[in-house]
Design a protein around this motif. Structure first.
Motif, PDB file in Angstrom:
ATOM      1  N   LEU A  10     -69.675 -34.752 -52.319  1.00  0.00           N
ATOM      2  CA  LEU A  10     -69.609 -35.042 -53.741  1.00  0.00           C
ATOM      3  C   LEU A  10     -69.404 -33.748 -54.524  1.00  0.00           C
ATOM      4  N   LYS A  11     -68.496 -33.794 -55.503  1.00  0.00           N
ATOM      5  CA  LYS A  11     -68.307 -32.667 -56.409  1.00  0.00           C
ATOM      6  C   LYS A  11     -69.143 -32.902 -57.670  1.00  0.00           C
ATOM      7  N   LYS A  12     -69.335 -31.841 -58.421  1.00  0.00           N
ATOM      8  CA  LYS A  12     -70.130 -31.880 -59.642  1.00  0.00           C
ATOM      9  C   LYS A  12     -69.598 -32.904 -60.653  1.00  0.00           C
ATOM     10  N   ASP A  13     -68.290 -33.128 -60.647  1.00  0.00           N
ATOM     11  CA  ASP A  13     -67.701 -34.081 -61.594  1.00  0.00           C
ATOM     12  C   ASP A  13     -67.756 -35.533 -61.105  1.00  0.00           C
ATOM     13  N   GLY A  14     -68.390 -35.735 -59.930  1.00  0.00           N
ATOM     14  CA  GLY A  14     -68.561 -37.076 -59.397  1.00  0.00           C
ATOM     15  C   GLY A  14     -67.485 -37.518 -58.426  1.00  0.00           C
ATOM     16  N   THR A  15     -66.427 -36.732 -58.271  1.00  0.00           N
ATOM     17  CA  THR A  15     -65.394 -37.106 -57.306  1.00  0.00           C
ATOM     18  C   THR A  15     -65.862 -36.796 -55.889  1.00  0.00           C
ATOM     19  N   VAL A  16     -65.252 -37.475 -54.944  1.00  0.00           N
ATOM     20  CA  VAL A  16     -65.598 -37.325 -53.536  1.00  0.00           C
ATOM     21  C   VAL A  16     -64.446 -36.618 -52.838  1.00  0.00           C
ATOM     22  N   LYS A  81     -75.163 -31.149 -62.750  1.00  0.00           N
ATOM     23  CA  LYS A  81     -74.476 -30.840 -64.011  1.00  0.00           C
ATOM     24  C   LYS A  81     -75.248 -29.832 -64.849  1.00  0.00           C
ATOM     25  N   GLU A  82     -76.583 -29.883 -64.809  1.00  0.00           N
ATOM     26  CA  GLU A  82     -77.408 -28.985 -65.628  1.00  0.00           C
ATOM     27  C   GLU A  82     -77.500 -27.576 -65.067  1.00  0.00           C
ATOM     28  N   SER A  83     -77.648 -27.451 -63.746  1.00  0.00           N
ATOM     29  CA  SER A  83     -78.093 -26.178 -63.186  1.00  0.00           C
ATOM     30  C   SER A  83     -77.248 -25.596 -62.072  1.00  0.00           C
ATOM     31  N   HIS A  84     -76.435 -26.406 -61.434  1.00  0.00           N
ATOM     32  CA  HIS A  84     -75.758 -25.959 -60.219  1.00  0.00           C
ATOM     33  C   HIS A  84     -74.456 -25.225 -60.497  1.00  0.00           C
ATOM     34  N   GLY A  85     -74.024 -24.469 -59.480  1.00  0.00           N
ATOM     35  CA  GLY A  85     -72.678 -23.921 -59.474  1.00  0.00           C
ATOM     36  C   GLY A  85     -71.715 -25.043 -59.125  1.00  0.00           C
ATOM     37  N   ASP A  86     -70.439 -24.711 -58.964  1.00  0.00           N
ATOM     38  CA  ASP A  86     -69.436 -25.730 -58.638  1.00  0.00           C
ATOM     39  C   ASP A  86     -69.372 -26.003 -57.142  1.00  0.00           C
ATOM     40  N   TRP A  87     -70.528 -26.074 -56.520  1.00  0.00           N
ATOM     41  CA  TRP A  87     -70.556 -26.356 -55.094  1.00  0.00           C
ATOM     42  C   TRP A  87     -70.585 -27.849 -54.841  1.00  0.00           C
ATOM     43  N   LEU A  88     -70.657 -28.212 -53.571  1.00  0.00           N
ATOM     44  CA  LEU A  88     -70.571 -29.601 -53.131  1.00  0.00           C
ATOM     45  C   LEU A  88     -71.954 -30.160 -52.799  1.00  0.00           C
ATOM     46  N   ALA A  89     -72.031 -31.471 -52.656  1.00  0.00           N
ATOM     47  CA  ALA A  89     -73.307 -32.108 -52.315  1.00  0.00           C
ATOM     48  C   ALA A  89     -73.089 -33.230 -51.316  1.00  0.00           C
ATOM     49  N   VAL A  90     -74.097 -33.438 -50.496  1.00  0.00           N
ATOM     50  CA  VAL A  90     -74.159 -34.624 -49.653  1.00  0.00           C
ATOM     51  C   VAL A  90     -74.607 -35.762 -50.568  1.00  0.00           C
ATOM     52  N   GLN A  91     -73.996 -36.910 -50.438  1.00  0.00           N
ATOM     53  CA  GLN A  91     -74.367 -38.032 -51.298  1.00  0.00           C
ATOM     54  C   GLN A  91     -75.833 -38.405 -51.082  1.00  0.00           C
ATOM     55  N   HIS A  92     -76.475 -38.830 -52.153  1.00  0.00           N
ATOM     56  CA  HIS A  92     -77.912 -39.112 -52.168  1.00  0.00           C
ATOM     57  C   HIS A  92     -78.286 -40.223 -51.184  1.00  0.00           C
ATOM     58  N   GLY A  93     -79.377 -39.994 -50.463  1.00  0.00           N
ATOM     59  CA  GLY A  93     -79.967 -41.021 -49.622  1.00  0.00           C
ATOM     60  C   GLY A  93     -79.184 -41.379 -48.374  1.00  0.00           C
ATOM     61  N   THR A  94     -78.252 -40.558 -47.959  1.00  0.00           N
ATOM     62  CA  THR A  94     -77.441 -40.876 -46.784  1.00  0.00           C
ATOM     63  C   THR A  94     -78.144 -40.466 -45.494  1.00  0.00           C
ATOM     64  N   VAL A  95     -77.691 -41.036 -44.400  1.00  0.00           N
ATOM     65  CA  VAL A  95     -78.183 -40.647 -43.083  1.00  0.00           C
ATOM     66  C   VAL A  95     -77.901 -39.156 -42.866  1.00  0.00           C
ATOM     67  N   LEU A  96     -76.741 -38.691 -43.332  1.00  0.00           N
ATOM     68  CA  LEU A  96     -76.381 -37.280 -43.174  1.00  0.00           C
ATOM     69  C   LEU A  96     -77.430 -36.365 -43.803  1.00  0.00           C
ATOM     70  N   SER A  97     -77.895 -36.690 -44.999  1.00  0.00           N
ATOM     71  CA  SER A  97     -78.900 -35.826 -45.642  1.00  0.00           C
ATOM     72  C   SER A  97     -80.183 -35.774 -44.824  1.00  0.00           C
ATOM     73  N   GLN A  98     -80.607 -36.912 -44.287  1.00  0.00           N
ATOM     74  CA  GLN A  98     -81.805 -36.935 -43.444  1.00  0.00           C
ATOM     75  C   GLN A  98     -81.583 -36.166 -42.141  1.00  0.00           C
ATOM     76  N   ASP A  99     -80.399 -36.328 -41.555  1.00  0.00           N
ATOM     77  CA  ASP A  99     -80.082 -35.616 -40.310  1.00  0.00           C
ATOM     78  C   ASP A  99     -80.087 -34.099 -40.514  1.00  0.00           C
ATOM     79  N   LEU A 100     -79.568 -33.648 -41.655  1.00  0.00           N
ATOM     80  CA  LEU A 100     -79.533 -32.201 -41.923  1.00  0.00           C
ATOM     81  C   LEU A 100     -80.946 -31.650 -42.119  1.00  0.00           C
ATOM     82  N   LYS A 101     -81.799 -32.395 -42.802  1.00  0.00           N
ATOM     83  CA  LYS A 101     -83.193 -31.956 -42.982  1.00  0.00           C
ATOM     84  C   LYS A 101     -83.884 -31.818 -41.628  1.00  0.00           C
TER      85      LYS A 101
END
Length: 146
Positions: A10-16, A81-101
């Motif tokens: 996910l990008k900061k502007d909401g695009t994937v 949008k408030e605090s981050h740089g223009d970096w990317l994000a793993v979509q919220h609540g995905t298996v990927l986010s849990q796997d990375l943790k």
């Protein structure tokens, strides 16, 4: 980045975007585990955003992937949008986010894990290294990635 191959980010502007194309020319990847509700995260995130912007604007092959511990996708986007740089994000609540943790054994936030392009761990103490050394630490990470 084996753990991100074929994934969508996910990008900061909401695009994937495709992780494969977004990370194609990056040599150093930071996995940033954080949340909007976390006071230490809210202190470190603006410093990380400045660090990121300094490096990327100078053409350094660096990307950050945000893994959120926020309570909802809306909180994740507000924080980006408030605090981050223009970096990317793993979509919220995905298996990927849990796997990375789990993969990086993240037990507290904020945590910044630094890897090279080949998925080799450079440091688990990226947060303190960024805080103490600033952008100069990037050259150390690059040297460690060879």
């Amino acid at each position: 980045m084996d753990c991100l191959t074929g994934q969508q980010l996910l990008k900061k502007d909401g695009t994937v975007v495709s992780a494969d194309s977004a990370l194609a020319d990056k040599k150093i990847i930071g996995f940033y585990f954080s949340a909007h509700w976390c006071p230490p995260c809210r202190l470190f995130t603006p410093a990380l955003a400045e660090f990121y912007t300094d490096l990327v604007s100078n053409g350094e092959p660096f990307e950050i992937i945000f893994i959120s511990s926020d309570n909802s996708p809306e909180e994740l986007m507000t924080y980006m949008k408030e605090s981050h740089g223009d970096w990317l994000a793993v979509q919220h609540g995905t298996v990927l986010s849990q796997d990375l943790k789990k993969k990086f054994q993240v037990s507290g936030i904020p945590t910044l894990i630094i890897l090279n392009r080949d998925n080799d761990l450079i440091t688990k103490t990226g947060r303190s290294e960024v805080t103490e050394k600033g952008p100069l630490v990037f050259q150390k990470w690059l040297a460690a990635s060879k």
